[in-house]
Motif scaffolding. Structure first.
Motif, short mmCIF file in Angstrom:
data_model
loop_
_atom_site.label_atom_id
_atom_site.label_comp_id
_atom_site.label_asym_id
_atom_site.label_seq_id
_atom_site.Cartn_x
_atom_site.Cartn_y
_atom_site.Cartn_z
N ALA A 223 0.82 -1.21 0.00
CA ALA A 223 0.00 0.00 0.00
C ALA A 223 0.85 1.27 0.00
N ILE A 224 2.03 1.22 0.64
CA ILE A 224 2.84 2.45 0.67
C ILE A 224 3.76 2.54 -0.54
N GLY A 225 3.69 1.55 -1.44
CA GLY A 225 4.41 1.69 -2.71
C GLY A 225 5.58 0.73 -2.92
N THR B 69 3.99 0.74 -8.87
CA THR B 69 3.52 0.66 -7.48
C THR B 69 3.72 1.97 -6.73
N LYS B 70 4.90 2.59 -6.92
CA LYS B 70 5.18 3.85 -6.21
C LYS B 70 4.27 4.96 -6.69
N ALA B 73 1.03 4.60 -5.14
CA ALA B 73 1.05 4.98 -3.72
C ALA B 73 1.09 6.49 -3.54
N GLY B 77 -4.03 6.14 -1.16
CA GLY B 77 -3.64 5.52 0.10
C GLY B 77 -4.62 4.42 0.45
N ALA B 101 6.99 6.27 -0.89
CA ALA B 101 6.81 6.47 -2.33
C ALA B 101 7.34 7.82 -2.81
N GLN B 153 1.16 9.79 3.46
CA GLN B 153 1.43 9.46 2.05
C GLN B 153 1.11 10.63 1.13
N THR B 155 -1.76 11.50 -0.38
CA THR B 155 -2.59 11.22 -1.57
C THR B 155 -3.87 12.04 -1.52
#
Lengths: 329, 255
Positions: A223-225, B69-70, B73, B77, B101, B153, B155
């Motif tokens: 979830a955090i990347g 993926t980053k 992110a 969130g 991220a 994060q 977001t």
């Protein structure tokens, strides 16, 4: 910490069946570093050609195994996990044993035969663990991997017992080797270990934050990347190469990867940036002291290093476990 | 902000989610509700790319299948329902990982990091607990710590999977109020799976009702929370049930 490493190294080089005073040892080492001619000096021969390469190799194996343990414990979020739990160590042992039994050697590279087969088998064990884990549970959940690692370790253990029982005259050397020893390690072994530790160690250190993320849960890491699958594969590959090389040179040396990261975590906390470096240095110190005990306790008889680490490690680990339980209760 | 088009999720020969489409825009809080096994969490996990799916998911107009993926992110969130922690990190370390991220691979430079973590801790009422060992936190405090991590994060979209279902009343309210405060900033949106229909109705601006993997109703809250829809999804008179639950038992007694 570095001073501790240097001091322990110096003591380990000085002590042995023929003890040499610390100041004398230091001056011989210094002369050796400066390249001065020490021909005819018996103590210099003992220190520079026998003890020093062995102590360096022991430090590097201890550092590598401990680093691998710390990395696996973060990745699998399990303080009892290390390379051995994955089945990588036993896979590497089986590969090395096969290489010894079949006399596999590469021309010009005397160490490489055992190491190559050891690393290949470590990799194959890893791939097998991942394949089985993926087949059972597509998310590569950590519990599944550990369970399969345990099953694989038992299976490899049986295969090794089978090999030993059929090995005839080579039985003694194989048995001693499976107990773990670095008694014959020279500069070539040390250099080989150093190369593996620098490359794989840097890979693991570069993933310290990702290991922190894994230690807080795999779903959360995604979830955090964090690219969960890529990081898992990279860390596991680095660990299997390191363990493969260590096992091919020193045999099975248990408990370093379990006990030392635990102590390092108590000293430095769980964040992997510091934990990995501390584990690496303390693991080297611990194994140097164990090797010193193996060489000197029953001198002139030498104990297998793996036996000493297991004796100290098992008692120590029980102590830690009891302490943790008591605190939890 | 988030557009979901014809998403289906299958486990071998069982289809857990079938052809779901909806949209979430800035300022909205979409509540995903339905009985157990309706596929709500599965749908959320598919949008978060934890599970494989068929169909399309667009985030800020971009197909998430193509997003790294980053990158995902930095835009979305996700707060999961349960957390597994094995080591004594501090609350601050846990929240700080939310910045992962935004940091590059080798240089961990992140100019906004410190401020974002401090703000997230303050928003979740955790400033006083920043040095606390996460293993010693209560369930409610731990959930707030992970919520703070999601806030850190930075977001604009949050996905929450039953964020307060295992918490007591006070913490349920605290979590939902905190998310509502976060949503006050324009351009932000939330989508959450919620079991408790009262909470869903109280805090949601929009709702999607699901049953057996299919969408039954989607739209603004009041157009979805109708007697007909509630009965169709839960096979019971939900209104009567709530009236029965909420009979004035507290008011009967003095003190």
């Amino acid at each position: 910490m570095l001073a501790l490493v240097m001091l322990t190294g110096l003591v380990c080089v000085a002590l042995g069946s023929v003890p040499i005073p610390l100041d004398k040892t230091a001056s011989i080492l210094w002369d050796g570093v400066l390249g001065r001619d020490l021909t005819g000096n018996t103590q210099a021969v003992i220190i520079l050609t026998v003890r020093l390469p062995r102590v360096i190799s022991v430090f590097l194996v201890g550092a590598a195994l401990s680093l691998c343990g710390a990395a696996m414990q973060g990745l699998l979020r399990n303080p009892l996990a290390d390379g051995a739990t994955l089945g990588v160590s036993s896979g590497a042992s089986l590969g090395a044993m096969l290489a010894i039994l079949m006399g596999i050697q590469l021309p010009m590279l005397p160490l490489a035969g055992t190491a190559v087969l050891s690393v290949i088998f470590a990799f194959l064990s890893l791939l097998l663990v991942l394949f089985l884990a993926f087949a059972l549970d597509r998310s590569l959940a950590t519990n599944t991997i550990i369970l399969i690692g345990v099953i694989l370790t038992m299976f490899m253990g049986s295969l090794m017992s089978l090999l030993i029982s059929f090995s005839g005259p080579r039985l003694r050397s194989l048995t001693f080797w499976t107990l773990g020893s670095l008694s014959g390690a020279g500069y070539a072994e040390a250099l080989f270990l150093l190369l593996a530790l620098v490359v794989c160690g840097l890979v693991l250190l570069a993933h310290a934050r990702e290991l922190d993320a894994f230690a807080m849960g795999e779903e959360n890491a995604r979830a955090i990347g964090v690219s969960v699958r890529r990081v898992k594969l990279t860390v596991m590959a680095a660990v299997s190469v390191l363990i493969g090389v260590c096992v091919s040179i020193g045999g099975s040396i248990g408990f370093v990867g379990l006990v030392i990261p635990h102590i390092s975590r108590l000293i430095m906390g769980p964040a992997h940036k510091r934990l990995l470096i501390t584990s690496l240095l303390l693991g080297g110190v611990f194994l140097m002291l164990c090797d010193l005990a193996a060489r000197t306790l029953l001198s002139p008889v030498e104990l297998p290093l793996g036996v000493v680490t297991s004796l100290i490690g098992a008692v120590f680990f029980m102590f830690i476990l009891a302490n943790t339980r008591r605190r939890a209760a | 902000m988030l557009r979901v088009e014809g998403v289906s999720v299958s486990y071998r020969d069982f289809e857990a989610v079938h052809d779901i489409s909806f949209e979430v825009s800035g300022g909205q809080w979409l509540m995903l509700a339905g009985p157990n096994g309706a596929g709500k969490s599965t749908l959320l996990k598919a949008i978060a790319k934890v599970l494989r799916y068929q169909g399309k998911v667009y985030l800020d107009g971009m197909d998430t299948a193509r997003l790294k993926t980053k990158e995902m992110a930095r835009r979305m969130g996700v707060l999961h329902q349960h957390h597994t922690l094995g080591y004594p990190y501090t609350v601050e370390q846990l929240v700080g990982l939310g910045r992962y991220a935004h940091q590059s691979f080798l240089s961990h430079a992140d100019p906004d990091g410190r401020r974002m973590v401090d703000e997230a801790l303050a928003l979740c009422g955790l400033s006083g607990l920043r040095r606390q060992n996460v293993l010693t936190l209560s369930g409610g405090e731990l959930q707030r710590a992970f919520l703070a991590q999601v806030f850190a994060q930075g977001t604009r979209l949050l996905l929450l999977d039953e964020p307060a279902s295992h918490l007591d009343l006070a913490y349920q309210r605290l979590i939902f109020d905190t998310v509502r405060d976060w949503l006050q900033t324009p351009g932000r949106a939330v989508m959450s799976v919620v079991h408790d229909l009262q909470l869903a109705r109280r805090y949601g601006t929009h709702a999607l009702f699901m049953k057996q993997g299919r969408s039954v109703a989607f739209g603004a809250r009041d157009s979805v929370f109708t007697r007909k829809n509630l009965q169709a999804v839960w096979d019971m008179k939900v209104g009567d049930w709530f009236i029965w639950l909420n009979e004035p038992w507290l008011m009967d007694k003095k003190g």
